[in-house]
Design a protein around this motif. Structure first.
Motif, PDB file in Angstrom:
ATOM      1  N   UNK A 158      17.399 -33.020  12.265  1.00 24.29           N
ATOM      2  CA  UNK A 158      16.395 -33.597  11.371  1.00 24.29           C
ATOM      3  C   UNK A 158      16.670 -33.206   9.921  1.00 24.29           C
ATOM      4  N   UNK A 159      17.060 -31.974   9.738  1.00 23.39           N
ATOM      5  CA  UNK A 159      17.352 -31.452   8.412  1.00 23.39           C
ATOM      6  C   UNK A 159      18.502 -32.238   7.776  1.00 23.39           C
ATOM      7  N   UNK A 160      19.567 -32.446   8.556  1.00 22.92           N
ATOM      8  CA  UNK A 160      20.725 -33.175   8.044  1.00 22.92           C
ATOM      9  C   UNK A 160      20.407 -34.647   7.813  1.00 22.92           C
ATOM     10  N   UNK A 161      19.549 -35.203   8.664  1.00 24.23           N
ATOM     11  CA  UNK A 161      19.151 -36.600   8.510  1.00 24.23           C
ATOM     12  C   UNK A 161      18.488 -36.832   7.159  1.00 24.23           C
ATOM     13  N   UNK A 162      17.692 -35.855   6.735  1.00 24.13           N
ATOM     14  CA  UNK A 162      16.972 -35.994   5.472  1.00 24.13           C
ATOM     15  C   UNK A 162      17.920 -36.004   4.276  1.00 24.13           C
ATOM     16  N   UNK A 163      19.124 -35.443   4.437  1.00 23.15           N
ATOM     17  CA  UNK A 163      20.046 -35.330   3.322  1.00 23.15           C
ATOM     18  C   UNK A 163      21.262 -36.249   3.455  1.00 23.15           C
ATOM     19  N   UNK A 164      21.282 -37.105   4.459  1.00 23.22           N
ATOM     20  CA  UNK A 164      22.504 -37.862   4.723  1.00 23.22           C
ATOM     21  C   UNK A 164      22.825 -38.891   3.643  1.00 23.22           C
ATOM     22  N   UNK A 188      22.607 -38.289   0.457  1.00 18.93           N
ATOM     23  CA  UNK A 188      23.047 -37.610  -0.764  1.00 18.93           C
ATOM     24  C   UNK A 188      24.520 -37.918  -1.027  1.00 18.93           C
ATOM     25  N   UNK A 189      24.901 -38.108  -2.304  1.00 20.87           N
ATOM     26  CA  UNK A 189      26.299 -38.467  -2.608  1.00 20.87           C
ATOM     27  C   UNK A 189      27.287 -37.355  -2.278  1.00 20.87           C
ATOM     28  N   UNK A 190      26.812 -36.097  -2.255  1.00 21.35           N
ATOM     29  CA  UNK A 190      27.666 -34.960  -1.922  1.00 21.35           C
ATOM     30  C   UNK A 190      26.924 -34.080  -0.920  1.00 21.35           C
ATOM     31  N   UNK A 191      27.663 -33.337  -0.106  1.00 19.48           N
ATOM     32  CA  UNK A 191      26.987 -32.391   0.790  1.00 19.48           C
ATOM     33  C   UNK A 191      26.132 -31.425  -0.023  1.00 19.48           C
ATOM     34  N   UNK A 192      24.877 -31.237   0.344  1.00 14.06           N
ATOM     35  CA  UNK A 192      23.998 -30.379  -0.466  1.00 14.06           C
ATOM     36  C   UNK A 192      24.377 -28.903  -0.357  1.00 14.06           C
ATOM     37  N   UNK A 193      24.160 -28.198  -1.445  1.00 14.14           N
ATOM     38  CA  UNK A 193      24.309 -26.736  -1.473  1.00 14.14           C
ATOM     39  C   UNK A 193      22.962 -26.177  -1.890  1.00 14.14           C
ATOM     40  N   UNK A 218      23.322 -25.145   6.700  1.00 15.87           N
ATOM     41  CA  UNK A 218      24.479 -25.653   5.973  1.00 15.87           C
ATOM     42  C   UNK A 218      24.846 -24.696   4.848  1.00 15.87           C
ATOM     43  N   UNK A 219      25.534 -25.207   3.848  1.00 14.95           N
ATOM     44  CA  UNK A 219      26.033 -24.347   2.760  1.00 14.95           C
ATOM     45  C   UNK A 219      24.848 -23.829   1.961  1.00 14.95           C
ATOM     46  N   UNK A 220      24.576 -22.536   2.111  1.00 14.11           N
ATOM     47  CA  UNK A 220      23.397 -21.932   1.489  1.00 14.11           C
ATOM     48  C   UNK A 220      23.802 -20.629   0.811  1.00 14.11           C
ATOM     49  N   UNK A 221      23.555 -20.545  -0.467  1.00 11.64           N
ATOM     50  CA  UNK A 221      23.829 -19.333  -1.231  1.00 11.64           C
ATOM     51  C   UNK A 221      22.544 -18.515  -1.351  1.00 11.64           C
ATOM     52  N   UNK A 222      22.671 -17.216  -1.184  1.00  7.66           N
ATOM     53  CA  UNK A 222      21.496 -16.337  -1.289  1.00  7.66           C
ATOM     54  C   UNK A 222      21.758 -15.262  -2.334  1.00  7.66           C
ATOM     55  N   UNK A 223      20.904 -15.211  -3.336  1.00  9.01           N
ATOM     56  CA  UNK A 223      20.930 -14.124  -4.309  1.00  9.01           C
ATOM     57  C   UNK A 223      19.908 -13.089  -3.852  1.00  9.01           C
ATOM     58  N   UNK A 224      20.399 -11.895  -3.529  1.00  6.09           N
ATOM     59  CA  UNK A 224      19.520 -10.850  -3.009  1.00  6.09           C
ATOM     60  C   UNK A 224      19.311  -9.768  -4.067  1.00  6.09           C
ATOM     61  N   UNK A 225      18.072  -9.253  -4.120  1.00  8.73           N
ATOM     62  CA  UNK A 225      17.688  -8.216  -5.083  1.00  8.73           C
ATOM     63  C   UNK A 225      17.262  -6.975  -4.313  1.00  8.73           C
TER      64      UNK A 225
END
Length: 367
Positions: free
Chosen positions: A207-213, A215-220, A301-308
Motif C-alpha cells: 500500500x505504501x509503495x502504491x501511494x508513491x508509484x 512519483x517521477x523518481x523513487x522517493x527518499x 524503502x530508502x529512508x535516511x535517519x538523523x539521530x540526536x
C-alpha cells in the motif's frame, strides 16, 4: 565447540574455509558453496549474519531456524566438520564487525599438527564481495561458480507476495531452489503466527509503495530519532501496530517540510512522548548527532535517519512520561536489558553507535 577429530585419509588444501552469509533462507546455491568448501578444507566455518535481529521481511528466520535448515542439507560426517555460528551485524562500524568475525574464526579454527591453520574465505563468484575480501587480507580467497537463477530475495518475495501460490508451490514439491530440509522448515514457518504478521507488513508495504508509484523518481524519506539517556536507561517506545508491532523503537518520525532536523526531533519528544524535560535542558544535553543511511535500514524503502544523542544529567528519578492517547507507549529501558531482536529496524545499532555498547552476544548462541 570446534570438532578436532583428525581426517588422515584425505589431504585438504585448507585447514579452514569461512563462508559468511545471511541465508534467508538457505538455498541450493548456498549449499553448493559449502559442499565445495568441504572438499577443499578440513573444517568449514559458516557465519550466519543478521543474527539476533527482530523478524522482518528481509530477515524472516532467526538463527536457530537457519541453523537447523543448514544442518539438514548435510550428512553426519559432513556436519561434524561444519561449524555454524551466529554473527551480529554492526551496520555502522566495519571495525567492530571485522573484529567479531576475526575472533569467531580464531576461536573456532583448530590448529593442524601444532601449526597455525591455513584459512580461506569462500563464496560464489558474484556473491563473494570484493569489499569483504578487502576487510580480511590475511585470508586467501576461494571463488565458487555461481548457481544461476537462484536468489534468496526472490524466494522471500514468493513467500510474502502470494501466500496462496506459495502453499501450492511448497506442497507440490516445485520449490526447486530449496533443499528438502529447508522446504520442510519453510512450510512449518508458513503455518505460524510470525508468518501471518509478516504478511500483514507486506500488505502495508505494498500500500505504501502504491501511494508513491506515480512519483517521477523513487522517493527518499528523511526522519529523525532521539537517543535520550539518563542514569543507565534509554528512552524507547513500544510499537503498537505493524510494522514491528510489539518491538521497541527510538522516539522519532518524519520531518515537516519547513522544519530543521533538531527542531523536528524536539517536537517528537514534546508532542508524541510528552517528555517532561524543558527544551533548553534537552538542547544543553545534546552530545552528538549522526546520519544513519544503510540502504536496507527501513522497511518502507530508502529512508535516511538523523539521530540526536541527549545525555541527561544523572538523577535518582527518571523524567516522567505522559501517555499520549492512541500513540506508542514510551518507557525507560535499562541499557542492560537491550537486545537486538527486541528493537525495530536498525535502532539497536544507532544506540550502539552513540553509547559504544559491546557487540559480543556469544552467550546467546544456540547450537
Amino acid at each position: 565447540m570446534a570438532n578436532d577429530a583428525p581426517h588422515p585419509a584425505q589431504a585438504y588444501d585448507f585447514d579452514c574455509l569461512v563462508f559468511i552469509g545471511r541465508f534467508q533462507p538457505p538455498h541450493l546455491g548456498h549449499l553448493a558453496v559449502i559442499r565445495e568448501a568441504l572438499k577443499q578444507a578440513r573444517q568449514v566455518i559458516v557465519l550466519v549474519g543478521s543474527s539476533w535481529q527482530a523478524r522482518s521481511l528481509r530477515n524472516p528466520w532467526r538463527f536457530e531456524e537457519r541453523h537447523a535448515m543448514l544442518r539438514s542439507g548435510f550428512d553426519e560426517e559432513e556436519n561434524q566438520r561444519l561449524e555454524i555460528t551466529p554473527l551480529l551485524d554492526a551496520l555502522y562500524n566495519d571495525d567492530v564487525w571485522v573484529r567479531d568475525v576475526q575472533r569467531k574464526v580464531r576461536d573456532l579454527a583448530t590448529p593442524a599438527n601444532a601449526r597455525l591453520p591455513r584459512i580461506g574465505l569462500i563464496g560464489a563468484s558474484r556473491g563473494q564481495s570484493s569489499y569483504y575480501l578487502s576487510l580480511f587480507p590475511q585470508w586467501e580467497s576461494v571463488s565458487v561458480p555461481l548457481v544461476e537463477g537462484i536468489s534468496a530475495s526472490r524466494i522471500r518475495e514468493r513467500l510474502f507476495r502470494s501466500p496462496g501460490a506459495t502453499n501450492d508451490y511448497l506442497s507440490t514439491g516445485a520449490y526447486h531452489d530449496l533443499p528438502p530440509g529447508v522446504v520442510e522448515g519453510v512450510q512449518q514457518f508458513c503455518g505460524g503466527s510470525d508468518y501471518e504478521q509478516l504478511l500483514e507488513e507486506q500488505r502495508l508495504l505494498d500500500q505504501y509503495r502504491q501511494a508513491w508509484q506515480q512519483a517521477p523518481y523513487p522517493p527518499i524519506f528523511v526522519t529523525v530519532n532521539a537517543v535520550v539517556v539518563q542514569s543507565g536507561h534509554v528512552l524507547l517506545v513500544r510499537r503498537t501496530s505493524a510494522p514491528g508491532k510489539g518491538l521497541f523503537a527510538l522516539p522519532g518520525g518524519f520531518i515537516n517540510p519547513h522544519e530543521r532536523l533538531l527542531d523536528a526531533c524536539l517536537r517528537e519528544l514534546r508532542e508524541r512522548i510528552r517528555l517532561k524535560v524543558p527544551e533548553p535542558v534537552l538542547k544543553g544535553s545534546l552530545r552528538g548527532q549522526r546520519l544513519f543511511d544503510e540502504p536496507h535500514r527501513s522497511w518502507r524503502g530508502r529512508t535516511l535517519a538523523e539521530a540526536f544523542y541527549f545525555a541527561l544529567r544523572p538523577d535518582q528519578q527518571l523524567p516522567r512520561l505522559k501517555p499520549v492517547k492512541g500513540g506508542d507507549h514510551a518507557r525507560w529501558v535499562a541499557l542492560a536489558d537491550l537486545e537486538p531482536d527486541s528493537l525495530f529496524e536498525d535502532h539497536f545499532f544507532i544506540i550502539q553507535n552513540f553509547l559504544g555498547l559491546p557487540a559480543d552476544f556469544s552467550a546467546m548462541q544456540t547450537h
